[in-house]
Write a protein that holds these residues in place. Structure first.
Motif, PDB file in Angstrom:
ATOM      1  N   ILE A 111       0.862  -1.181   0.000  1.00  0.00           N
ATOM      2  CA  ILE A 111       0.000   0.000   0.000  1.00  0.00           C
ATOM      3  C   ILE A 111       0.899   1.231   0.000  1.00  0.00           C
ATOM      4  O   ILE A 111       1.716   1.411   0.907  1.00  0.00           O
ATOM      5  CB  ILE A 111      -0.952   0.008   1.208  1.00  0.00           C
ATOM      6  CG1 ILE A 111      -1.892  -1.198   1.128  1.00  0.00           C
ATOM      7  CG2 ILE A 111      -1.752   1.306   1.246  1.00  0.00           C
ATOM      8  CD1 ILE A 111      -2.913  -1.270   2.239  1.00  0.00           C
ATOM      9  N   LEU A 112       0.763   2.022  -1.035  1.00  0.00           N
ATOM     10  CA  LEU A 112       1.528   3.262  -1.146  1.00  0.00           C
ATOM     11  C   LEU A 112       0.753   4.369  -0.437  1.00  0.00           C
ATOM     12  O   LEU A 112      -0.415   4.621  -0.756  1.00  0.00           O
ATOM     13  CB  LEU A 112       1.737   3.623  -2.614  1.00  0.00           C
ATOM     14  CG  LEU A 112       2.437   4.960  -2.892  1.00  0.00           C
ATOM     15  CD1 LEU A 112       3.859   4.966  -2.339  1.00  0.00           C
ATOM     16  CD2 LEU A 112       2.433   5.261  -4.389  1.00  0.00           C
ATOM     17  N   ILE A 113       1.406   5.000   0.527  1.00  0.00           N
ATOM     18  CA  ILE A 113       0.788   6.093   1.274  1.00  0.00           C
ATOM     19  C   ILE A 113       1.627   7.345   1.068  1.00  0.00           C
ATOM     20  O   ILE A 113       2.840   7.344   1.323  1.00  0.00           O
ATOM     21  CB  ILE A 113       0.662   5.745   2.770  1.00  0.00           C
ATOM     22  CG1 ILE A 113      -0.256   4.521   2.938  1.00  0.00           C
ATOM     23  CG2 ILE A 113       0.133   6.935   3.564  1.00  0.00           C
ATOM     24  CD1 ILE A 113      -0.401   4.034   4.359  1.00  0.00           C
ATOM     25  N   ASN A 150       3.567  -9.430  -9.828  1.00  0.00           N
ATOM     26  CA  ASN A 150       3.814  -8.123 -10.446  1.00  0.00           C
ATOM     27  C   ASN A 150       4.398  -7.215  -9.364  1.00  0.00           C
ATOM     28  O   ASN A 150       3.673  -6.495  -8.682  1.00  0.00           O
ATOM     29  CB  ASN A 150       2.519  -7.537 -11.006  1.00  0.00           C
ATOM     30  CG  ASN A 150       2.754  -6.293 -11.851  1.00  0.00           C
ATOM     31  OD1 ASN A 150       3.893  -5.912 -12.120  1.00  0.00           O
ATOM     32  ND2 ASN A 150       1.679  -5.644 -12.260  1.00  0.00           N
ATOM     33  N   PRO A 151       5.720  -7.253  -9.162  1.00  0.00           N
ATOM     34  CA  PRO A 151       6.335  -6.548  -8.035  1.00  0.00           C
ATOM     35  C   PRO A 151       6.000  -5.060  -7.982  1.00  0.00           C
ATOM     36  O   PRO A 151       5.857  -4.397  -9.017  1.00  0.00           O
ATOM     37  CB  PRO A 151       7.833  -6.767  -8.266  1.00  0.00           C
ATOM     38  CG  PRO A 151       7.901  -8.062  -9.024  1.00  0.00           C
ATOM     39  CD  PRO A 151       6.710  -8.019  -9.943  1.00  0.00           C
ATOM     40  N   ALA A 152       5.901  -4.549  -6.763  1.00  0.00           N
ATOM     41  CA  ALA A 152       5.548  -3.146  -6.562  1.00  0.00           C
ATOM     42  C   ALA A 152       6.545  -2.213  -7.239  1.00  0.00           C
ATOM     43  O   ALA A 152       6.157  -1.196  -7.828  1.00  0.00           O
ATOM     44  CB  ALA A 152       5.467  -2.842  -5.067  1.00  0.00           C
ATOM     45  N   ARG A 153       7.835  -2.550  -7.167  1.00  0.00           N
ATOM     46  CA  ARG A 153       8.825  -1.644  -7.765  1.00  0.00           C
ATOM     47  C   ARG A 153       8.602  -1.505  -9.268  1.00  0.00           C
ATOM     48  O   ARG A 153       8.725  -0.408  -9.815  1.00  0.00           O
ATOM     49  CB  ARG A 153      10.244  -2.129  -7.480  1.00  0.00           C
ATOM     50  CG  ARG A 153      11.285  -1.206  -8.103  1.00  0.00           C
ATOM     51  CD  ARG A 153      12.622  -1.249  -7.453  1.00  0.00           C
ATOM     52  NE  ARG A 153      13.536  -0.289  -8.055  1.00  0.00           N
ATOM     53  CZ  ARG A 153      14.729   0.001  -7.577  1.00  0.00           C
ATOM     54  NH1 ARG A 153      15.162  -0.587  -6.472  1.00  0.00           N
ATOM     55  NH2 ARG A 153      15.504   0.884  -8.179  1.00  0.00           N
ATOM     56  N   ASP A 154       8.260  -2.594  -9.946  1.00  0.00           N
ATOM     57  CA  ASP A 154       8.002  -2.518 -11.384  1.00  0.00           C
ATOM     58  C   ASP A 154       6.826  -1.587 -11.675  1.00  0.00           C
ATOM     59  O   ASP A 154       6.864  -0.782 -12.615  1.00  0.00           O
ATOM     60  CB  ASP A 154       7.699  -3.906 -11.940  1.00  0.00           C
ATOM     61  CG  ASP A 154       8.913  -4.817 -11.952  1.00  0.00           C
ATOM     62  OD1 ASP A 154      10.011  -4.365 -11.560  1.00  0.00           O
ATOM     63  OD2 ASP A 154       8.760  -5.989 -12.337  1.00  0.00           O
ATOM     64  N   GLN A 155       5.779  -1.704 -10.879  1.00  0.00           N
ATOM     65  CA  GLN A 155       4.599  -0.867 -11.098  1.00  0.00           C
ATOM     66  C   GLN A 155       4.898   0.600 -10.807  1.00  0.00           C
ATOM     67  O   GLN A 155       4.432   1.494 -11.528  1.00  0.00           O
ATOM     68  CB  GLN A 155       3.448  -1.360 -10.229  1.00  0.00           C
ATOM     69  CG  GLN A 155       2.984  -2.770 -10.577  1.00  0.00           C
ATOM     70  CD  GLN A 155       1.776  -3.184  -9.764  1.00  0.00           C
ATOM     71  OE1 GLN A 155       0.739  -2.513  -9.778  1.00  0.00           O
ATOM     72  NE2 GLN A 155       1.896  -4.294  -9.046  1.00  0.00           N
ATOM     73  N   LEU A 156       5.662   0.847  -9.757  1.00  0.00           N
ATOM     74  CA  LEU A 156       6.019   2.224  -9.428  1.00  0.00           C
ATOM     75  C   LEU A 156       6.860   2.850 -10.538  1.00  0.00           C
ATOM     76  O   LEU A 156       6.608   3.986 -10.965  1.00  0.00           O
ATOM     77  CB  LEU A 156       6.779   2.257  -8.100  1.00  0.00           C
ATOM     78  CG  LEU A 156       5.941   1.989  -6.846  1.00  0.00           C
ATOM     79  CD1 LEU A 156       6.837   1.688  -5.654  1.00  0.00           C
ATOM     80  CD2 LEU A 156       5.030   3.175  -6.538  1.00  0.00           C
ATOM     81  N   GLU A 157       7.845   2.104 -11.025  1.00  0.00           N
ATOM     82  CA  GLU A 157       8.711   2.644 -12.072  1.00  0.00           C
ATOM     83  C   GLU A 157       7.945   2.868 -13.369  1.00  0.00           C
ATOM     84  O   GLU A 157       8.191   3.846 -14.087  1.00  0.00           O
ATOM     85  CB  GLU A 157       9.902   1.715 -12.287  1.00  0.00           C
ATOM     86  CG  GLU A 157      10.886   1.731 -11.114  1.00  0.00           C
ATOM     87  CD  GLU A 157      12.069   0.804 -11.306  1.00  0.00           C
ATOM     88  OE1 GLU A 157      11.995  -0.071 -12.208  1.00  0.00           O
ATOM     89  OE2 GLU A 157      13.061   0.942 -10.563  1.00  0.00           O
ATOM     90  N   ALA A 158       6.995   1.997 -13.668  1.00  0.00           N
ATOM     91  CA  ALA A 158       6.186   2.169 -14.876  1.00  0.00           C
ATOM     92  C   ALA A 158       5.348   3.441 -14.812  1.00  0.00           C
ATOM     93  O   ALA A 158       5.005   4.024 -15.849  1.00  0.00           O
ATOM     94  CB  ALA A 158       5.287   0.955 -15.077  1.00  0.00           C
ATOM     95  N   ALA A 159       5.038   3.879 -13.586  1.00  0.00           N
ATOM     96  CA  ALA A 159       4.241   5.094 -13.399  1.00  0.00           C
ATOM     97  C   ALA A 159       5.111   6.333 -13.198  1.00  0.00           C
ATOM     98  O   ALA A 159       4.586   7.415 -12.915  1.00  0.00           O
ATOM     99  CB  ALA A 159       3.307   4.921 -12.207  1.00  0.00           C
ATOM    100  N   PHE A 184      -3.321   1.248  -7.672  1.00  0.00           N
ATOM    101  CA  PHE A 184      -2.295   2.058  -8.301  1.00  0.00           C
ATOM    102  C   PHE A 184      -2.372   1.939  -9.829  1.00  0.00           C
ATOM    103  O   PHE A 184      -2.555   0.831 -10.346  1.00  0.00           O
ATOM    104  CB  PHE A 184      -0.923   1.592  -7.804  1.00  0.00           C
ATOM    105  CG  PHE A 184       0.205   2.481  -8.194  1.00  0.00           C
ATOM    106  CD1 PHE A 184       0.399   3.690  -7.556  1.00  0.00           C
ATOM    107  CD2 PHE A 184       1.067   2.113  -9.214  1.00  0.00           C
ATOM    108  CE1 PHE A 184       1.442   4.519  -7.919  1.00  0.00           C
ATOM    109  CE2 PHE A 184       2.109   2.933  -9.579  1.00  0.00           C
ATOM    110  CZ  PHE A 184       2.297   4.141  -8.933  1.00  0.00           C
ATOM    111  N   PRO A 185      -2.297   3.056 -10.555  1.00  0.00           N
ATOM    112  CA  PRO A 185      -1.862   4.388 -10.129  1.00  0.00           C
ATOM    113  C   PRO A 185      -2.979   5.328  -9.666  1.00  0.00           C
ATOM    114  O   PRO A 185      -2.743   6.533  -9.525  1.00  0.00           O
ATOM    115  CB  PRO A 185      -1.197   4.933 -11.391  1.00  0.00           C
ATOM    116  CG  PRO A 185      -1.993   4.328 -12.501  1.00  0.00           C
ATOM    117  CD  PRO A 185      -2.352   2.948 -12.035  1.00  0.00           C
ATOM    118  N   ASP A 186      -4.187   4.813  -9.446  1.00  0.00           N
ATOM    119  CA  ASP A 186      -5.249   5.646  -8.876  1.00  0.00           C
ATOM    120  C   ASP A 186      -5.101   5.696  -7.359  1.00  0.00           C
ATOM    121  O   ASP A 186      -4.470   4.825  -6.758  1.00  0.00           O
ATOM    122  CB  ASP A 186      -6.619   5.095  -9.262  1.00  0.00           C
ATOM    123  CG  ASP A 186      -6.862   5.148 -10.767  1.00  0.00           C
ATOM    124  OD1 ASP A 186      -6.399   6.120 -11.397  1.00  0.00           O
ATOM    125  OD2 ASP A 186      -7.493   4.217 -11.300  1.00  0.00           O
TER     126      ASP A 186
END
Length: 298
Positions: A63-65, A103-112, A293-295
């Protein structure tokens, strides 16, 4: 006093504005980052009294806060190195705890457009494998924990709940202490940024030092992230723990009696304050109602 004000000093904010790709925010917001799901099990295997005919695919998420004074991950979900650590388990636990759709969190964060340096710290609800699986993907971030959490994991933790590989290597484990300030039925709490929006409480039982996080969003929506005190909303609503046979097979609760006490407290809080959304870490149905994420929930 703002216990984590060190993350919000003018010097640090100035430096982060130069190094970070993600823009600073002017209000609190939250986003669920699904990193995997369980391969599936009957609901009766995840909560006492659950339905054998109902299939559950429990969620593994970070969870990204984001707060004006800091950005952090509450749990990391599963990551790039999870498979190697998970392979240490015996056949039975590899089967029972099997996961899919990694689908690792870091991959999703970097894609955004985020960088790892945009995250200030990691605050795991507790130190089980499925909440720390993404930790190696963020090697430079400090990890905030309550006293006793790391000691239990390193000296008493065994597979499948604890995986030793996740505690190896250089890492800053930063102990935090709760204040003697009651909050919604809990004797002690920690107001993370001193503004009442993010309040940490002790939910020890499932593990030593498990934490719960109250999130009070600007919209008026309120959430209580309860880690693994229960895997499901059904467990909270009916005050039902995990099945005894699951405890016998996988030793999921360090202190089953204390975890039951915590569950009862959360159950009573839910009855007293039904508008407070209880969020078990793995309940895929509850998570489906939150922004992914990314919402963001704001």
């Amino acid at each position: 006093m703002k216990p984590l004000a060190l993350f919000a000093t003018p010097w640090l904010l100035a430096c982060s504005s130069l190094l970070s790709a993600a823009p600073a925010v002017d209000h609190l917001r939250l986003s669920v980052i699904p990193t995997a799901s369980s391969s599936g099990a009957a609901e009766a295997m995840v909560v006492s009294g659950g339905r054998w005919g109902t299939q559950r695919h429990l969620l593994h998420a970070a969870i990204l806060i984001e707060h004006p004074q800091g950005r952090f991950l509450f749990d990391t979900g599963l990551g790039h190195e999870t498979a190697d650590a998970f392979a240490r388990n015996n056949w039975l636990n590899r089967t029972l705890l099997a996961y899919e759709n990694l689908n690792p969190a870091r991959d999703q964060l970097e894609a955004a457009g985020y960088q790892a340096s945009d995250i200030d710290f990691i605050l795991p609800s507790h130190l089980h494998w499925d909440h720390l699986g993404g930790l190696p993907d963020f090697p430079d971030l400090p990890v905030l924990i309550l006293p006793g959490a790391l000691e239990e994991a390193k000296t008493h933790g065994e597979p499948p709940a604890f995986l030793a590989e996740q505690f190896e290597g250089e890492r800053e484990w930063r102990q935090i202490a709760l204040d003697n300030v009651p909050y919604l039925g809990f004797d002690r709490s920690l107001d993370l940024f001193g503004d009442g929006q993010l309040v940490l409480v002790d939910l020890s039982g499932h593990t030593a030092g498990q934490v719960g996080l109250f999130v009070n969003l600007p919209s008026g929506k309120r959430l209580f992230l309860i880690g693994d005190t229960s895997w499901t909303e059904r467990g909270v609503e009916q005050n039902k723990p995990r099945p005894v046979f699951v405890q016998w097979i996988s030793h999921v609760d360090s202190d089953r009696e204390r975890n039951s006490e915590q569950l009862k407290r959360i159950h009573e809080l839910h009855q007293q304050d039904p508008e407070l959304l209880i969020v078990p870490a793995h309940d895929e149905v509850v998570a489906a109602g939150l922004a992914h994420f990314p919402d963001f929930e704001e």
